[in-house]
Enzyme design. Structure first.
Site, PDB file in Angstrom:
ATOM      1  N   GLN A   1      54.464  49.308 -53.344  1.00  0.00           N
ATOM      2  CA  GLN A   1      54.838  50.699 -53.603  1.00  0.00           C
ATOM      3  C   GLN A   1      54.763  51.553 -52.341  1.00  0.00           C
ATOM      4  O   GLN A   1      55.681  52.305 -52.029  1.00  0.00           O
ATOM      5  CB  GLN A   1      53.883  51.288 -54.666  1.00  0.00           C
ATOM      6  CG  GLN A   1      54.272  52.663 -55.114  1.00  0.00           C
ATOM      7  CD  GLN A   1      55.550  52.638 -55.931  1.00  0.00           C
ATOM      8  OE1 GLN A   1      55.669  51.863 -56.875  1.00  0.00           O
ATOM      9  NE2 GLN A   1      56.514  53.476 -55.583  1.00  0.00           N
TER      10      GLN A   1
ATOM     11  N   CYS B   1      54.986  57.546 -57.379  1.00  0.00           N
ATOM     12  CA  CYS B   1      55.354  56.127 -57.515  1.00  0.00           C
ATOM     13  C   CYS B   1      56.150  55.868 -58.788  1.00  0.00           C
ATOM     14  O   CYS B   1      56.836  54.851 -58.868  1.00  0.00           O
ATOM     15  CB  CYS B   1      54.106  55.258 -57.465  1.00  0.00           C
ATOM     16  SG  CYS B   1      52.959  55.595 -58.797  1.00  0.00           S
TER      17      CYS B   1
ATOM     18  N   ARG C   1      62.073  50.085 -53.374  1.00  0.00           N
ATOM     19  CA  ARG C   1      61.245  48.957 -53.813  1.00  0.00           C
ATOM     20  C   ARG C   1      62.058  47.671 -53.670  1.00  0.00           C
ATOM     21  O   ARG C   1      61.556  46.639 -53.219  1.00  0.00           O
ATOM     22  CB  ARG C   1      60.815  49.134 -55.286  1.00  0.00           C
ATOM     23  CG  ARG C   1      59.793  50.229 -55.540  1.00  0.00           C
ATOM     24  CD  ARG C   1      58.402  49.871 -55.037  1.00  0.00           C
ATOM     25  NE  ARG C   1      57.879  48.640 -55.603  1.00  0.00           N
ATOM     26  CZ  ARG C   1      57.248  48.542 -56.770  1.00  0.00           C
ATOM     27  NH1 ARG C   1      57.025  49.616 -57.495  1.00  0.00           N
ATOM     28  NH2 ARG C   1      56.793  47.380 -57.221  1.00  0.00           N
TER      29      ARG C   1
ATOM     30  N   ARG D   1      51.017  41.098 -61.283  1.00  0.00           N
ATOM     31  CA  ARG D   1      50.497  42.431 -61.636  1.00  0.00           C
ATOM     32  C   ARG D   1      49.331  42.206 -62.593  1.00  0.00           C
ATOM     33  O   ARG D   1      49.524  41.687 -63.693  1.00  0.00           O
ATOM     34  CB  ARG D   1      51.594  43.268 -62.305  1.00  0.00           C
ATOM     35  CG  ARG D   1      51.042  44.487 -63.010  1.00  0.00           C
ATOM     36  CD  ARG D   1      52.092  45.481 -63.387  1.00  0.00           C
ATOM     37  NE  ARG D   1      52.605  46.148 -62.213  1.00  0.00           N
ATOM     38  CZ  ARG D   1      53.347  47.262 -62.243  1.00  0.00           C
ATOM     39  NH1 ARG D   1      53.652  47.808 -63.394  1.00  0.00           N
ATOM     40  NH2 ARG D   1      53.769  47.810 -61.129  1.00  0.00           N
TER      41      ARG D   1
ATOM     42  N   ASP E   1      50.408  60.731 -58.292  1.00  0.00           N
ATOM     43  CA  ASP E   1      50.514  59.644 -59.266  1.00  0.00           C
ATOM     44  C   ASP E   1      49.812  60.112 -60.543  1.00  0.00           C
ATOM     45  O   ASP E   1      49.108  61.141 -60.536  1.00  0.00           O
ATOM     46  CB  ASP E   1      49.848  58.369 -58.687  1.00  0.00           C
ATOM     47  CG  ASP E   1      50.008  57.141 -59.572  1.00  0.00           C
ATOM     48  OD1 ASP E   1      50.819  57.185 -60.523  1.00  0.00           O
ATOM     49  OD2 ASP E   1      49.324  56.130 -59.319  1.00  0.00           O
TER      50      ASP E   1
ATOM     51  N   HIS F   1      48.343  48.778 -54.585  1.00  0.00           N
ATOM     52  CA  HIS F   1      49.758  48.628 -54.945  1.00  0.00           C
ATOM     53  C   HIS F   1      50.555  48.625 -53.633  1.00  0.00           C
ATOM     54  O   HIS F   1      51.280  49.567 -53.311  1.00  0.00           O
ATOM     55  CB  HIS F   1      50.182  49.782 -55.858  1.00  0.00           C
ATOM     56  CG  HIS F   1      51.457  49.543 -56.610  1.00  0.00           C
ATOM     57  ND1 HIS F   1      52.219  48.395 -56.462  1.00  0.00           N
ATOM     58  CD2 HIS F   1      52.124  50.307 -57.518  1.00  0.00           C
ATOM     59  CE1 HIS F   1      53.271  48.483 -57.253  1.00  0.00           C
ATOM     60  NE2 HIS F   1      53.247  49.624 -57.898  1.00  0.00           N
TER      61      HIS F   1
END
Ligand code: CP
Ligand code: NVA
Length: 306
Positions: free
Chosen positions: A133, A265, A293, A103, A225, A130
Site C-alpha cells: 500500500q 488506502c 497498487r 493477507r 485510514d 501493509h
C-alpha cells in the site's frame, strides 16, 4: 533483494527506487497497450484471512498481465494454523507455485510462511504492516511531485499497519514523517525505533504528535485510514469517540501547505476519518494510489519471481 517482501524494512533505498522506476515503466507500457509476458507460466498463491477488494483484484490482474496466473485461497479454504500448521502450508505451496501473497491477522503468520517456504512471500497486509500500500502511495506522490526528497508526510489517525509501513518508508525516501494520533494509539514501538534510527542516518525526522493541526503544518501529503482496522470490530464505538478530533476535513487541510495532497488506502468510512469533500476533492490522490497498487505490485512480482 531479499527473497520476500514482509516489511518495508526489507528494502534498501536503492531497491525502493528500482521498484518505483520499474513500476513507472510497466505502467507506461500498459497505457500504450504493450504487455510483456515477463512471468509466463508462473503462478502465485493468494492467501486471504481477511476480506479485500484492491489487493485481490490487483494481484490477480497483475499476474494475468505478466503472463502468469493467480490462485485465490479464502479464509475457509486452508484455515491456516487450524487445519494445518503455517509451516506445513508453506512447504506444500512451495511444491506447486512460484510465489505466495498473504493477507493475515497476525504478522507472525507471514514471517512463518516466509521462513518455511523456499519461494518468495509477499505481505498483502498483516496487523503490523501493509508494505504494498505505501509503495503505491510513494509511486503516486512521485507522479505528482518532481522529487520526493525533503517532502513532509503526515499520517493522521491510528498508528496501524499502514502507518507503520509509511513510517518505515519515509526516511528511506528522504522524507520527514509525522503521525498525529491520540495517546495509546501510537505506531509500533519497535518499528518507531527502527524508523528513527534510519531517519537519523538520512538526516530526516520521525515525530509522534497528539495535535493534528500542529502536525499538518507544512505538510506536502496527509495520509489517513480507518479508525478501526479489520479485526478491531469490537472497538468501533470506543475508537469513534477517541478519534473524532482526528478527522481529515477541509479545515485541517487548510492548516497544511497550500496544494497539500491527501490520500487514503481505502476502503474509507466517509464522514468518519475523512469527509466526502476532501476524499472527492481536487487534492485527493487516493484513487491514483489504488490504481498504482497494480503497477507497483507487478514490479514487486517480477523482481521477486523472475
Ligand atoms: N487498500 C487495500 O488493501 O484494500 P483492500 O482491503 O480492498 O485490499
Ligand atoms: N488499516 C486497515 C487497512 C485496510 C486496507 C485494516 O487493516 O483494516
Amino acid at each position: 533483494m531479499k527473497k520476500d517482501l514482509v516489511s518495508i524494512a526489507d528494502l534498501a533505498p536503492e531497491q525502493l527506487t528500482e521498484l518505483l522506476d520499474l513500476a513507472i515503466e510497466l505502467k507506461t507500457k500498459l497505457k500504450q497497450g504493450r504487455t510483456e509476458p515477463l512471468l509466463e507460466g508462473k503462478t502465485l498463491a493468494m492467501i486471504f484471512e481477511k476480506p479485500s477488494l484492491r489487493t485481490r483484484v490487483t494481484f490477480d490482474v497483475g499476474m494475468f498481465q505478466l503472463g502468469g496466473q493467480a490462485v485465490y485461497l479464502g479464509p475457509n479454504d486452508i484455515q491456516l494454523g487450524k487445519r494445518e500448521s503455517v509451516a506445513d502450508v508453506a512447504r506444500n505451496l512451495g511444491c506447486w507455485v512460484d510465489g505466495v501473497m498473504a493477507r493475515t491477522f497476525s504478522h507472525q503468520t507471514i514471517v512463518e510462511l516466509a521462513r518455511n517456504a523456499d519461494i518468495p512471500v509477499i505481505n498483502g497486509l498483516s496487523d503490523l504492516e501493509h508494505p504494498c500500500q505505501v509503495l503505491a502511495a510513494a509511486l503516486s506522490l512521485r507522479e505528482k511531485r518532481d522529487s520526493l526528497a525533503g517532502l513532509k508526510v503526515v499520517f493522521v489517525g491510528d498508528g496501524n499497519n499502514v502507518a507503520n509501513s509509511l513510517m518505515l518508508l519515509c526516511p528511506r525516501l528522504n522524507m520527514d514523517f509525522v503521525i498525529a494520533c491520540p495517546e495509546g494509539y501510537e505506531p509500533n514501538r519497535e518499528l518507531t525505533e527502527q524508523a528513527r534510527a534510519f531517519a537519523q542516518r538520512q538526516g530526516t525526522t520521525v515525530q509522534i504528535l497528539p495535535d493534528p493541526y500542529q502536525a499538518v503544518k507544512g505538510a506536502d501529503l496527509i495520509y489517513t485510514d480507518v479508525w478501526a482496522s479489520m479485526g478491531q470490530e469490537a472497538e468501533v464505538e470506543e475508537r469513534r469517540k477517541v478519534f473524532s478530533p482526528y478527522q481529515v476535513n477541509k479545515r485541517l487541510l487548510g492548516s497544511a501547505k497550500p496544494g497539500c495532497l491527501v490520500t487514503h488506502c481505502l476502503p474509507a468510512h466517509r464522514g468518519e476519518e475523512i469527509t466526502d469533500e476532501v476524499l472527492d476533492g481536487p487534492n485527493c490522490i487516493a484513487l491514483d494510489e489504488a490504481e498504482n497498487r497494480l503497477h507497483i505490485q507487478k514490479a514487486i512480482l517480477f523482481t521477486l519471481m523472475k
